[in-house]
Motif scaffolding. Structure first.
Motif, PDB file in Angstrom:
ATOM      1  N   ILE A 195      23.941  25.105  -5.062  1.00 37.36           N
ATOM      2  CA  ILE A 195      23.264  26.219  -4.318  1.00 37.36           C
ATOM      3  C   ILE A 195      22.201  26.546  -5.060  1.00 37.36           C
ATOM      4  O   ILE A 195      21.154  27.285  -4.579  1.00 37.36           O
ATOM      5  N   ASP A 196      21.997  25.945  -6.371  1.00 37.54           N
ATOM      6  CA  ASP A 196      20.710  26.206  -7.137  1.00 37.54           C
ATOM      7  C   ASP A 196      19.642  25.633  -6.511  1.00 37.54           C
ATOM      8  O   ASP A 196      18.353  25.989  -6.747  1.00 37.54           O
ATOM      9  N   GLU A 197      19.702  24.677  -5.598  1.00 33.66           N
ATOM     10  CA  GLU A 197      18.835  23.979  -4.583  1.00 33.66           C
ATOM     11  C   GLU A 197      18.061  24.925  -3.640  1.00 33.66           C
ATOM     12  O   GLU A 197      17.276  24.593  -3.256  1.00 33.66           O
ATOM     13  N   PHE A 198      18.675  26.015  -3.151  1.00 39.80           N
ATOM     14  CA  PHE A 198      18.265  27.056  -2.512  1.00 39.80           C
ATOM     15  C   PHE A 198      16.872  27.372  -3.294  1.00 39.80           C
ATOM     16  O   PHE A 198      17.043  27.922  -4.326  1.00 39.80           O
ATOM     17  N   THR A 199      15.912  27.331  -2.545  1.00 38.17           N
ATOM     18  CA  THR A 199      14.411  27.982  -3.136  1.00 38.17           C
ATOM     19  C   THR A 199      13.567  28.786  -2.027  1.00 38.17           C
ATOM     20  O   THR A 199      14.014  29.004  -0.859  1.00 38.17           O
ATOM     21  N   THR A 200      12.734  29.675  -2.771  1.00 37.31           N
ATOM     22  CA  THR A 200      12.190  30.272  -2.016  1.00 37.31           C
ATOM     23  C   THR A 200      11.120  29.489  -1.106  1.00 37.31           C
ATOM     24  O   THR A 200      10.701  30.104   0.116  1.00 37.31           O
ATOM     25  N   GLU A 201      10.912  28.301  -1.398  1.00 38.42           N
ATOM     26  CA  GLU A 201      10.093  27.546  -0.662  1.00 38.42           C
ATOM     27  C   GLU A 201      10.575  26.940   0.724  1.00 38.42           C
ATOM     28  O   GLU A 201      10.107  27.099   1.754  1.00 38.42           O
ATOM     29  N   PHE A 202      12.018  26.786   0.438  1.00 35.47           N
ATOM     30  CA  PHE A 202      12.964  26.611   1.598  1.00 35.47           C
ATOM     31  C   PHE A 202      12.888  27.849   2.549  1.00 35.47           C
ATOM     32  O   PHE A 202      12.936  27.577   3.742  1.00 35.47           O
ATOM     33  N   ILE A 203      13.266  29.113   2.048  1.00 39.33           N
ATOM     34  CA  ILE A 203      13.209  30.067   2.784  1.00 39.33           C
ATOM     35  C   ILE A 203      12.040  30.195   3.495  1.00 39.33           C
ATOM     36  O   ILE A 203      11.994  30.607   4.731  1.00 39.33           O
ATOM     37  N   ARG A 208      23.136  35.098  -4.011  1.00 44.33           N
ATOM     38  CA  ARG A 208      22.268  34.587  -4.942  1.00 44.33           C
ATOM     39  C   ARG A 208      21.307  35.971  -4.556  1.00 44.33           C
ATOM     40  O   ARG A 208      20.600  36.012  -3.908  1.00 44.33           O
ATOM     41  N   PRO A 209      21.477  36.830  -5.694  1.00 47.99           N
ATOM     42  CA  PRO A 209      20.915  38.431  -5.454  1.00 47.99           C
ATOM     43  C   PRO A 209      19.236  38.217  -5.539  1.00 47.99           C
ATOM     44  O   PRO A 209      18.445  38.673  -4.934  1.00 47.99           O
ATOM     45  N   ASP A 210      18.991  36.917  -6.118  1.00 47.69           N
ATOM     46  CA  ASP A 210      17.108  36.844  -6.172  1.00 47.69           C
ATOM     47  C   ASP A 210      16.902  36.373  -4.914  1.00 47.69           C
ATOM     48  O   ASP A 210      15.748  36.719  -4.378  1.00 47.69           O
ATOM     49  N   LEU A 211      17.712  35.516  -4.179  1.00 47.77           N
ATOM     50  CA  LEU A 211      17.152  34.902  -2.717  1.00 47.77           C
ATOM     51  C   LEU A 211      17.309  36.168  -1.939  1.00 47.77           C
ATOM     52  O   LEU A 211      16.343  36.218  -0.931  1.00 47.77           O
ATOM     53  N   VAL A 212      18.315  36.988  -1.843  1.00 45.77           N
ATOM     54  CA  VAL A 212      18.348  38.431  -1.247  1.00 45.77           C
ATOM     55  C   VAL A 212      17.144  39.325  -1.162  1.00 45.77           C
ATOM     56  O   VAL A 212      16.546  39.535  -0.173  1.00 45.77           O
ATOM     57  N   GLU A 213      16.835  39.413  -2.599  1.00 37.22           N
ATOM     58  CA  GLU A 213      15.630  40.287  -2.748  1.00 37.22           C
ATOM     59  C   GLU A 213      14.477  39.584  -2.194  1.00 37.22           C
ATOM     60  O   GLU A 213      13.572  40.308  -1.536  1.00 37.22           O
ATOM     61  N   TYR A 214      14.146  38.155  -2.297  1.00 34.09           N
ATOM     62  CA  TYR A 214      12.935  37.516  -1.651  1.00 34.09           C
ATOM     63  C   TYR A 214      13.135  37.566  -0.385  1.00 34.09           C
ATOM     64  O   TYR A 214      11.971  38.138   0.476  1.00 34.09           O
ATOM     65  N   ILE A 221      14.471  40.016   1.612  1.00 36.11           N
ATOM     66  CA  ILE A 221      14.184  41.233   1.890  1.00 36.11           C
ATOM     67  C   ILE A 221      12.988  41.597   2.321  1.00 36.11           C
ATOM     68  O   ILE A 221      12.318  42.186   2.972  1.00 36.11           O
ATOM     69  N   LYS A 222      12.118  41.249   0.939  1.00 32.81           N
ATOM     70  CA  LYS A 222      10.670  41.668   0.707  1.00 32.81           C
ATOM     71  C   LYS A 222       9.763  40.965   1.598  1.00 32.81           C
ATOM     72  O   LYS A 222       8.580  41.528   2.097  1.00 32.81           O
ATOM     73  N   THR A 223      10.125  39.766   2.058  1.00 36.59           N
ATOM     74  CA  THR A 223       9.302  38.795   2.790  1.00 36.59           C
ATOM     75  C   THR A 223       9.438  39.312   4.322  1.00 36.59           C
ATOM     76  O   THR A 223       8.552  39.013   4.964  1.00 36.59           O
ATOM     77  N   PHE A 224      10.658  39.539   4.653  1.00 35.11           N
ATOM     78  CA  PHE A 224      10.841  39.518   6.085  1.00 35.11           C
ATOM     79  C   PHE A 224      11.376  41.072   6.465  1.00 35.11           C
ATOM     80  O   PHE A 224      11.817  41.141   7.656  1.00 35.11           O
ATOM     81  N   ASN A 225      11.024  41.833   5.795  1.00 32.20           N
ATOM     82  CA  ASN A 225      11.650  43.309   6.208  1.00 32.20           C
ATOM     83  C   ASN A 225      10.568  43.739   7.371  1.00 32.20           C
ATOM     84  O   ASN A 225       9.364  43.695   7.344  1.00 32.20           O
ATOM     85  N   GLY A 226      11.354  44.301   8.478  1.00 29.59           N
ATOM     86  CA  GLY A 226      10.480  44.668   9.593  1.00 29.59           C
ATOM     87  C   GLY A 226      10.495  43.661  10.729  1.00 29.59           C
ATOM     88  O   GLY A 226      10.167  43.972  11.638  1.00 29.59           O
ATOM     89  N   HIS A 246      24.331  43.701  -8.617  1.00 29.77           N
ATOM     90  CA  HIS A 246      23.047  43.157  -8.569  1.00 29.77           C
ATOM     91  C   HIS A 246      22.155  43.406  -7.313  1.00 29.77           C
ATOM     92  O   HIS A 246      20.861  42.844  -7.238  1.00 29.77           O
ATOM     93  N   VAL A 247      22.435  43.847  -6.256  1.00 34.15           N
ATOM     94  CA  VAL A 247      21.846  44.087  -5.244  1.00 34.15           C
ATOM     95  C   VAL A 247      21.659  45.497  -4.749  1.00 34.15           C
ATOM     96  O   VAL A 247      21.158  45.966  -3.929  1.00 34.15           O
ATOM     97  N   LYS A 248      22.511  46.438  -5.779  1.00 35.53           N
ATOM     98  CA  LYS A 248      22.331  47.771  -5.261  1.00 35.53           C
ATOM     99  C   LYS A 248      20.968  48.553  -5.174  1.00 35.53           C
ATOM    100  O   LYS A 248      20.912  49.164  -4.404  1.00 35.53           O
ATOM    101  N   HIS A 249      20.002  47.964  -5.780  1.00 35.77           N
ATOM    102  CA  HIS A 249      18.637  48.442  -5.723  1.00 35.77           C
ATOM    103  C   HIS A 249      17.996  48.041  -4.590  1.00 35.77           C
ATOM    104  O   HIS A 249      16.686  48.682  -4.164  1.00 35.77           O
TER     105      HIS A 249
END
Length: 317
Positions: free
Chosen positions: A118-126, A145-151, A153-158, A174-177
């Protein structure tokens, strides 16, 4: 102009589960007679299959190895009618696998988890899946993967509406914020406590937590309360719904099927209370069997349960 069919998108991990059950007293450092069961699991994979089983048009982006297990999972998704074609396939990789040994009391005595892939999931793949994400009506995420959740949300919000299953209290931390960005959250009591910052000891606390989440801008809040049912709040309607006299064989997968029921309600424009009942009925079916997903789960079976369950309903004014 082509009329594209709407769909809900699930993003997360698929897991191959291997469970060994010993017949009698478990002996360490020895071969134990018993039975071995294998199944396809993973919270998000379970959600995707359960959604498809009740008729939701479902796409599922996951990560698999190019091994026999990964191939079988892809074949299974075709049979169950959810689309995994956008998943990341890692050449030479091992599909995520969980292997556990349980003693005669059903308690886990040992386990091995192979999730390195699962470490192979990257923002480039997203980014490469941006059109699929933007085209979805709803996108369901867990907190693996909280890091990917954040990415995401910030990239596709809306562009889509996000639904969160926190999965565990430690992962919820890790995702409460980020939760103010979600359309819907489905924590259990303990995950809700982490995300709202105070203990939920009674009904007043529960309602205070619900208001806290609604005030953050979340549209729909569902807090699962185990045998006490489901608390729901959308800022206008608030209450609790419980299924009585429920047969419990195995609670594994109950939360996954509940999320699938929520997705069914959303994609079919069902009202909030009936959506909760449909989702609870799916959970009730799930926990009535040893399997993580009831082998006969389908829309008609869920509707039958909705009609026949003895409901307790509380609506707060």
């Amino acid at each position: 102009m082509e009329n594209k069919q709407s769909y809900a998108l699930v993003f997360g991990v698929s897991v191959f589960d291997i469970c060994g059950f010993t017949d009698r007293h478990y002996r360490c450092n020895d071969s134990n007679p018993g039975k071995v069961k294998t199944s396809f699991g993973g919270v998000c994979r379970n959600i995707a299959e359960s959604m498809a089983r009740v008729g939701v048009n479902t796409k599922f982006i996951s990560i698999l190895g190019d091994d026999e297990t990964g191939t079988r999972m892809l074949e299974h998704s075709n049979v169950m009618n959810y689309d995994m074609s956008n998943s990341l396939i890692i050449k030479g990789g091992n599909t995520p696998t969980y292997m556990a040994v349980l003693n005669e009391q059903g308690e886990m005595v040992s386990a091995v988890v192979d999730m390195k892939i699962i470490d192979e999931f990257t923002t480039e793949f997203i980014d490469s899946k941006s059109e699929i994400i933007k085209g979805s009506e709803y996108m369901i995420l867990d907190a693996d993967r909280p890091d990917l959740v954040e990415y995401i949300i910030k990239t596709f919000n809306g562009h889509t509406k996000f639904i969160l299953d926190p999965v565990s209290a430690s992962k919820a931390e890790h995702v409460k914020h980020l939760i103010n960005n979600f359309h819907t959250i489905k924590p259990n009591r303990y995950e809700a406590e982490i995300m709202c910052g105070f203990e939920i000891k009674n009904e007043d606390d529960l309602r205070r937590a619900g208001k806290h989440f609604i005030d953050l801008g979340i549209e729909n809040v569902f807090i699962t309360l185990d045998e006490d049912g489901i608390y729901y709040n959308n800022g206008k309607l608030e209450g609790k719904i419980k299924a009585n006299n429920v047969k419990v064989v195995n609670v594994t997968g109950a939360g996954d099927s509940f999320v699938a029921g929520i997705a069914h309600g959303y994609t079919n424009q069902v009202n909030l209370v009936d959506t909760v009942k449909f989702a609870i009925a799916m959970s009730t079916i799930t926990i009535s069997t040893e399997e993580t997903i009831h082998p006969e789960m389908c829309y008609n079976l869920v509707e039958e349960y909705v009609e026949n369950i003895d409901w307790t309903e509380i609506e707060y004014k």
